[in-house]
Design an enzyme around this catalytic site. Structure first.
Site, PDB file in Angstrom:
ATOM      1  N   ALA A  68       0.846  -1.194   0.000  1.00 14.71           N
ATOM      2  CA  ALA A  68       0.000   0.000   0.000  1.00 14.71           C
ATOM      3  C   ALA A  68       0.880   1.241   0.000  1.00 14.71           C
ATOM      4  O   ALA A  68       2.044   1.200   0.417  1.00 14.71           O
ATOM      5  CB  ALA A  68      -0.908   0.006   1.231  1.00 14.71           C
ATOM      6  N   ASP A  69       0.295   2.331  -0.459  1.00 17.49           N
ATOM      7  CA  ASP A  69       0.960   3.626  -0.374  1.00 17.49           C
ATOM      8  C   ASP A  69      -0.096   4.692  -0.130  1.00 17.49           C
ATOM      9  O   ASP A  69      -1.119   4.724  -0.824  1.00 17.49           O
ATOM     10  CB  ASP A  69       1.744   3.953  -1.637  1.00 17.49           C
ATOM     11  CG  ASP A  69       2.668   5.132  -1.396  1.00 17.49           C
ATOM     12  OD1 ASP A  69       3.736   4.917  -0.780  1.00 17.49           O
ATOM     13  OD2 ASP A  69       2.309   6.261  -1.757  1.00 17.49           O
TER      14      ASP A  69
END
Length: 190
Positions: A68-69
């Site tokens: 994820a970012d």
């Protein structure tokens, strides 16, 4: 089926625990996270999540790899992960009295090289901040390493006037979408 988390974020581990998920291993991705000129926030968040998942999946081709970012954006401007107080103060001044968006790209690499992605966006309005409030927040230090310089799950929550969307997205991992990605890949979740 093993699950590898491609993130060093303790917040993401805590969030996964809320849905009963404990990764079998944690292997943060080592990718270039610089923002190319003109890249839009939504594209940036999804691209980095995809690149992180792909980078770690190369070492774990038979496992699920979750990456994820999270990006904080004011308009088209992506705010940095804050590492020093001067940058924090600039971010807080920019966020003061305004709405901004928090976007998290989530990517799940499946065995066999397919990668599924989701992008979740939450709108937040921060109250107008006085110099004393910014000083108070700066003194706590929880802002270090946080996109945009604040932690919704900490002292930063007191400055939020309005939130529309996923709370867990702002903390770092949208749980409903992550749970759906994992279940649709055959990962056992209660």
């Amino acid at each position: 089926m093993r699950l590898i988390l491609a993130s060093a974020s303790p917040r993401r581990l805590d969030l996964l625990a809320r849905i009963g998920v404990t990764p079998d291993a944690v292997h943060p991705a080592d990718i270039d996270e610089r923002i190319p000129t003109g890249e839009l926030p939504r594209v940036h968040a999804e691209r980095l999540a995809l690149e992180k998942a792909a980078a770690v999946a190369a070492s774990f081709p038979d496992d699920l790899v979750l990456a994820a970012d999270t990006v904080v954006a004011v308009g088209r401007r992506i705010l940095p992960k804050v590492e020093d107080e001067a940058t924090l103060r600039k971010c807080m001044a920019l966020l003061s009295g305004r709405r901004h968006r928090v976007m998290t790209g989530v990517a799940l690499a499946l065995p066999g090289s397919a990668i599924r992605t989701r992008l979740v966006e939450t709108m937040i309005a921060i109250k107008r901040l006085s110099p004393d409030e910014i000083d108070f927040y700066a003194a706590h230090g929880e802002w270090r390493g946080k996109a945009g310089g604040y932690a919704l799950q900490g002292y930063g929550e007191v400055y939020v006037r309005h939130l529309a969307g996923s709370y867990s997205n702002v903390v770092g991992l949208p749980l409903a979408e992550t749970r759906h990605l994992l279940k649709s890949a055959g990962f056992k979740i209660a």
